[in-house]
Design a protein around this motif. Structure first.
Motif, PDB file in Angstrom:
ATOM      1  N   ASP A 127       0.808  -1.222   0.000  1.00  0.00           N
ATOM      2  CA  ASP A 127       0.000   0.000   0.000  1.00  0.00           C
ATOM      3  C   ASP A 127       0.843   1.274   0.000  1.00  0.00           C
ATOM      4  O   ASP A 127       0.351   2.361   0.276  1.00  0.00           O
ATOM      5  CB  ASP A 127      -0.966   0.015   1.196  1.00  0.00           C
ATOM      6  N   ARG A 129       2.295   4.357  -1.501  1.00  0.00           N
ATOM      7  CA  ARG A 129       1.922   5.191  -2.645  1.00  0.00           C
ATOM      8  C   ARG A 129       3.016   6.186  -3.023  1.00  0.00           C
ATOM      9  O   ARG A 129       2.875   6.922  -4.003  1.00  0.00           O
ATOM     10  CB  ARG A 129       0.623   5.941  -2.334  1.00  0.00           C
ATOM     11  N   LEU A 155       6.524  -6.983  -4.425  1.00  0.00           N
ATOM     12  CA  LEU A 155       5.442  -6.196  -3.839  1.00  0.00           C
ATOM     13  C   LEU A 155       4.880  -7.006  -2.678  1.00  0.00           C
ATOM     14  O   LEU A 155       4.149  -7.974  -2.876  1.00  0.00           O
ATOM     15  CB  LEU A 155       4.366  -5.916  -4.895  1.00  0.00           C
ATOM     16  N   ILE A 161      -3.645  -4.185   0.443  1.00  0.00           N
ATOM     17  CA  ILE A 161      -4.131  -3.393  -0.684  1.00  0.00           C
ATOM     18  C   ILE A 161      -5.658  -3.335  -0.636  1.00  0.00           C
ATOM     19  O   ILE A 161      -6.324  -4.330  -0.333  1.00  0.00           O
ATOM     20  CB  ILE A 161      -3.643  -3.997  -2.020  1.00  0.00           C
ATOM     21  N   ASN A 181      -6.671  -4.722  -8.252  1.00  0.00           N
ATOM     22  CA  ASN A 181      -5.819  -3.615  -7.811  1.00  0.00           C
ATOM     23  C   ASN A 181      -4.354  -4.029  -7.706  1.00  0.00           C
ATOM     24  O   ASN A 181      -3.452  -3.213  -7.947  1.00  0.00           O
ATOM     25  CB  ASN A 181      -6.315  -3.074  -6.465  1.00  0.00           C
ATOM     26  N   GLU A 184      -2.967  -3.986 -11.209  1.00  0.00           N
ATOM     27  CA  GLU A 184      -2.774  -2.596 -11.631  1.00  0.00           C
ATOM     28  C   GLU A 184      -1.556  -1.972 -10.941  1.00  0.00           C
ATOM     29  O   GLU A 184      -0.806  -1.210 -11.559  1.00  0.00           O
ATOM     30  CB  GLU A 184      -4.024  -1.770 -11.339  1.00  0.00           C
ATOM     31  N   LYS A 185      -1.353  -2.319  -9.667  1.00  0.00           N
ATOM     32  CA  LYS A 185      -0.210  -1.781  -8.923  1.00  0.00           C
ATOM     33  C   LYS A 185       1.099  -2.307  -9.508  1.00  0.00           C
ATOM     34  O   LYS A 185       2.068  -1.562  -9.678  1.00  0.00           O
ATOM     35  CB  LYS A 185      -0.325  -2.169  -7.438  1.00  0.00           C
ATOM     36  N   LYS A 186       1.150  -3.593  -9.846  1.00  0.00           N
ATOM     37  CA  LYS A 186       2.341  -4.172 -10.463  1.00  0.00           C
ATOM     38  C   LYS A 186       2.649  -3.497 -11.796  1.00  0.00           C
ATOM     39  O   LYS A 186       3.800  -3.164 -12.094  1.00  0.00           O
ATOM     40  CB  LYS A 186       2.155  -5.674 -10.674  1.00  0.00           C
ATOM     41  N   TYR A 188       1.734  -0.515 -12.733  1.00  0.00           N
ATOM     42  CA  TYR A 188       2.134   0.869 -12.475  1.00  0.00           C
ATOM     43  C   TYR A 188       3.608   0.945 -12.065  1.00  0.00           C
ATOM     44  O   TYR A 188       4.375   1.762 -12.582  1.00  0.00           O
ATOM     45  CB  TYR A 188       1.245   1.467 -11.379  1.00  0.00           C
TER      46      TYR A 188
END
Length: 296
Positions: A127, A129, A155, A161, A181, A184-186, A188
């Motif tokens: 988490d 950011r 991660l 998350i 999510n 999407e985080k990976k 990003y």
């Protein structure tokens, strides 16, 4: 020496005896070096990213602090993990998340340290950011030191998350919305870091989620000569068939490469060298058969 030790030693001797007499002792000596190699894995990440919990989740050996190596005003902490006959070193590397002014302080440290490391696990909290410090340090310090190909981003704590309340505790896995999510985080992070060489692996060390996949990717990312020693320290539940096969093949490739080097450099005649080359495959297959004795 028990019966298993004797049988394994005899099998190694039988395999190497196929080679010409002039290089047998050299091959046995180099084989001992390959088997005795102790890999070094660097661990990076901000405070709170779960570096310790990740290492505890993966490895089964007993930890023994080795040294605190002074680096300017920072320290590199090294821990030796040993289980059975094999050992590896985990190296806690400083620098991530600190001020840009400190980057120059780490340039010499990393340029000297990087050749000694076989792999770097860079841990990012699920988490988190604020990735600008990670990006800056990765691009300004680690890549110039030659660390891009050695770095595997992890991660961690993906159970946190959003929506974290939907984490499937019974099956220790993300809910469908969490998984969306996470993916999407990976993506990003991958784009933000200009697409690292190895895939970003999402795990929850505390929940045991996806650690098996991480271990498989970790062994694949290691140099071939380091794969088996690391595999020997991995907890049994994560030592999959894929991991063992990867390590065995890497071990065989390393032995084959070393034999080629010895044949090319040894003061032997061309006919003897040709004979040795012809016997090489048989030698490698014979030595691979005792992999479990060395690393199982």
């Amino acid at each position: 020496m028990d019966n298993n030790d004797k049988a394994s030693s005899n099998q190694i001797k039988d395999a190497v005896d196929i080679l010409p007499e002039g290089i047998r002792k050299i091959v046995l000596g180099r084989l001992n070096e390959i088997v005795g190699y102790e890999p070094r894995i660097g661990i990076m990440g901000k405070t709170g990213s779960g570096k310790s919990s990740l290492c505890n989740a993966i490895f089964k050996g007993e930890e023994c602090p080795v040294s605190d190596v002074g680096a300017c005003t920072r320290e590199v902490k090294e821990v030796r993990i040993r289980f059975g006959k094999r050992s590896i070193y985990l190296v806690d590397i400083p620098g991530v998340g600190e001020s840009a002014e400190r980057d120059s302080e780490y340039e010499n440290l990393y340029s000297g340290l990087m050749p000694k490391l076989d792999l770097i696990l860079w841990v990012i909290k699920g988490d988190d950011r604020v990735l600008a410090p990670d990006e800056r340090f990765y691009k300004d310090v680690l890549i110039p030191a030659g660390g891009k190909s050695k770095t595997l981003f992890v991660l961690n704590q993906v159970d946190k998350i959003e929506p974290f309340r939907e984490w499937d505790e019974q099956n220790s896995c993300p809910s469908p919305r969490q998984m969306k999510n996470i993916v999407e985080k990976k993506e990003y992070i991958s784009q933000y870091l200009d697409f690292p060489e190895h895939p970003i692996i999402a795990v929850s060390a505390n929940e045991g989620y996806n650690v098996t996949h991480l271990v498989e990717e970790m062994v694949r990312a290691l140099p071939k000569y380091a794969q088996s020693a690391v595999t020997a320290q991995v907890k049994e539940e994560y030592k999959t068939k894929k991991v063992i096969e990867e390590a065995k093949d890497g071990f065989g490739d390393t032995v084959e490469r070393v034999i080629d080097e010895i044949i090319d450099m040894a003061p032997i005649s061309k006919p003897v060298a040709t004979l040795a080359k012809a016997a090489k495959k048989i030698v490698v297959e014979g030595i691979k058969k005792v992999w479990d004795f060395f690393f199982g």
